[in-house]
Design an enzyme around this catalytic site. Structure first.
Site, PDB file in Angstrom:
ATOM      1  N   ASP A   1       0.835  -1.188   0.000  1.00  0.00           N
ATOM      2  CA  ASP A   1       0.000   0.000   0.000  1.00  0.00           C
ATOM      3  C   ASP A   1       0.880   1.253   0.000  1.00  0.00           C
ATOM      4  OD1 ASP A   1      -2.738   1.130   0.327  1.00  0.00           O
ATOM      5  OD2 ASP A   1      -1.923   1.878   2.213  1.00  0.00           O
TER       6      ASP A   1
ATOM      7  N   GLU B   1       1.964  -0.122  -4.920  1.00  0.00           N
ATOM      8  CA  GLU B   1       1.050   0.973  -5.255  1.00  0.00           C
ATOM      9  C   GLU B   1       1.903   2.228  -5.253  1.00  0.00           C
ATOM     10  OE1 GLU B   1      -3.121   3.062  -3.777  1.00  0.00           O
ATOM     11  OE2 GLU B   1      -1.811   2.098  -2.306  1.00  0.00           O
TER      12      GLU B   1
END
Length: 544
Positions: free
Chosen positions: A213, A267
């Site tokens: 993330d 990401e």
């Protein structure tokens, strides 16, 4: 503990990966919230769909201030979803049917209920444990102003002031997201050591990789300067930092120490120029392709993104990824059904032609599945689900709504529980006779878009995905490899993959012909007397 599937060092280069948002995939215990038991029960759907791997959004112990992206314990499963034993059984069962498991890792921030952060609050200013985070005194005569001008990604200041144990106002701490998500200080060796231990914990349990993330935000600019104070042209405070590459090289050495290759998917909120630096052979394996997700439904825009993506990845030998949606983005059926198909910040509902959106989403599915590299499918895309935009405000749960003062309608509309069977909600999401309401309401119109309703219907989105994914597995030209553009009219994209396999997408309002000697393999919409209608994609072979 589970071992991984049959070793294949290149599996990730052309994989089809399905994202599970665990709250909304399937409910096994009847509480209205998806869980590991539900995922295990519905694994046959994924096997039948034809995907290679499953990415599971956070399932760790969490107060759920941001649906699990606020982690209090990285080595255990939140009771909402099940137990660690169940997670290990899921990994083993998935491997038993040829599916790999990728888990979400949230290293930029934790929960304000994490033991280390709670200890930092209790210890007070100047304590060593506060150095694990970004605590700073405030500005102003009495420290009443935030330490800098950074803004949270959810709106409002990226700083929250603490209250000291004696009740007086104290230091501020940094959170690039919600106040309940304090950012780790990745300059501190204890933070790095902790996450290396967390990686080994899950790798030892058989996971095949990690989706990282906000992978590019870990290391902040030294001194945390005001953005407004930067010189023109200077890098932003959260821009690419050399230290973050040290972190990922260390992680890669850990994953490479396992007998079969485990992967890192980043990401990455970075510029096109920075992207390749994260994807060097000794760092992350792949990165999420946000430009493709954000591109308008126009041939020139999509071709530009495709060309630029492939060019950015080529120097480091990394495969591209292709993404139409995820748990943070407006569902593709809704976006493609709007007059303006550009990716914009979440907004209040605008008129949407769902029939047009579904037609374009079908064509986009064949386009993305034909491109070189790996592809991601967000749960529900294979059913043609649309954004649920009429959820009552008192039932919405995304923290972005409150933190933005209601300007951001939140991401709940793309996170509504999946419909599996039946004529009315909960559409088989929960077990029969379950009494609990679903955590988000489903629209009654989804009765025609359940897995059961679409199974066996040759015109359904589900059967299109099943056929496409199975062809993708059997066609050696698809997956990793190269692409060659073919001559085509301005409103048409056409390319070949290897010898004899081609993809054509018609964006124009008029039907267009296929090349001579074309033999269609799969079409997103029926051909019109041999012609390709508007907003239609075709896979075809050519015969000599």
């Amino acid at each position: 503990m589970s071992t991984s599937t049959t070793p294949d060092a290149s599996w990730w280069r052309g994989a089809a990966i399905y994202q599970i948002y665990p709250r909304s995939y399937a409910d096994g215990n009847g509480d209205g919230i998806g869980d590991i038991a539900g995922i295990r029960a519905r694994l046959p759907h994924l096997r039948g769909l034809g995907v290679d791997a499953v990415w599971i959004s956070p399932w760790y112990v969490s107060p759920m201030a941001d649906a699990g992206y606020d982690v209090a314990d990285y080595r255990d499963i939140d009771p909402l979803f099940g137990t660690l034993d169940e997670a290990e059984e899921l990994i083993s069962e998935a491997h038993g049917i040829g599916l790999r498991i990728i888990v979400d890792l949230v290293p930029n921030h934790c929960s304000d209920q994490h033991p280390w952060f709670r200890a930092a609050l209790h210890a007070g200013p100047g304590s060593p444990v506060r150095e694990l985070f970004h605590f700073r005194p405030g500005r102003g005569d009495h420290g009443e102003l935030p330490p800098n001008d950074w803004q949270s990604c959810f709106g409002g200041p990226a700083w929250t002031r603490t209250t000291e144990p004696d009740g007086t106002p104290g230091e501020w701490y940094l959170h690039l997201f919600a106040p309940q998500q304090p950012d780790w200080n990745w300059e501190h060796p204890q933070v790095r050591d902790e996450f290396e231990s967390i990686l080994r914990f899950w790798l030892d349990r058989g996971v095949d990789g990690f989706r990282i993330d906000v992978a590019s935000l870990l290391v902040k600019q030294e001194g945390l300067p005001d953005k407004a104070a930067l010189a023109p042209g200077a890098p932003a405070p959260d821009a690419d930092r050399p230290q973050v590459h040290e972190i990922y090289r260390a992680w890669r050495r850990i994953s490479d120490s396992y007998a079969d290759e485990r992967i890192f998917v980043g990401e990455l909120w970075v510029s096109p120029e920075s992207l390749p630096r994260y994807l060097r052979p000794d760092e992350l394996h792949t990165g999420f392709n946000f430009p493709f997700l954000q591109a308008t439904w126009e041939p020139a825009a999509l071709r530009t993104v495709i060309d630029e993506t492939l060019a950015q990845h080529a120097p480091v030998g990394a495969p591209a990824t292709w993404v139409l949606g995820n748990h943070d983005a407006t569902r593709v059926v809704t976006r493609y059904g709007r007059a303006d198909t550009s990716f914009v910040e979440r907004q209040q509902p605008v008129p949407t032609d769902l029939e047009l959106g579904i037609r374009r989403a079908r064509a986009a599915a064949l386009l993305s599945l034909a491109l070189p590299g790996s592809v991601y499918i967000y749960q529900g895309e294979e059913l043609g689900l649309w954004e649920v935009e009429d959820i009552p405000l008192d039932q919405r749960q995304d923290p972005a709504i409150q933190q933005s003062g209601g300007k951001d309608p939140g991401r709940d509309g793309c996170r509504v529980p999946l419909p599996w069977e039946g004529e009315e909600p909960p559409f088989g999401f929960s077990p029969p006779k379950a009494q609990s309401e679903l955590w988000l309401p489903q629209p009654p119109a989804w009765k025609n878009h359940t897995v059961a309703a679409e199974t066996g219907d040759p015109d359904s989105m589900l059967e299109l995905y099943r056929r496409a994914l199975h062809i993708r597995r059997s066609e050696t030209a698809l997956g990793d490899g190269t692409l060659t553009w073919l001559p085509s009219p301005d409103q048409v994209l056409a390319f070949s993959r290897g010898d004899g396999f081609h993809c054509l997408v018609n964006f124009s309002q008029d039907s267009v012909g296929l090349p001579a000697h074309a033999e269609p393999v799969l079409t997103s919409s029926p051909l019109d007397e041999g012609l390709v209608p508007s907003d239609t994609a075709v896979w075809f072979h050519t015969r000599s």
